[in-house]
Design a protein around this motif. Structure first.
Motif: not given
Length: 98
Positions: A8-12, A31-37, A94-98
């Motif tokens: 998951i790239t961000h928390a929107h 499932i993986y994400a940054s700390e806040l996400t 692959i570069y995935h831009g959120s």
């Protein structure tokens, strides 16, 4: 094909809002994400009645998901702790831009 992980790239809400509806219908996988996400995603899951850990993926460290190596790259966005993904696959990067 089998799902072996989710990033998951961000928390929107357009990125995490469906988690409590989708995750119970799928087989178990990390499932993986940054700390806040990760915190927001787990709260969204819990609000929907699903208890599932979302693992924190440190920035600029490659994690293995199946045959892929995934690197979470921090960037500035309207929600903190947003990431892009560099995904190393057997076929190439692959570069995935959120």
């Amino acid at each position: 094909a089998q799902i072996v992980g989710m990033c998951i790239t961000h928390a929107h809400d357009d990125h995490i809002g469906a988690l409590p509806y989708v995750i119970p219908e799928l087989p178990d996988f990390p499932i993986y994400a940054s700390e806040l996400t990760a915190s927001f995603a787990m709260a969204r899951l819990k609000d929907g009645g699903t208890e599932k850990e979302v693992f924190v993926a440190p920035y600029r460290r490659i994690i293995s998901i199946g045959s892929f190596g995934v690197e979470f790259i921090h960037l500035t966005h309207s929600v903190p702790h947003t990431t892009h993904l560099a995904i190393d696959t057997p076929e190439g990067l692959i570069y995935h831009g959120s």
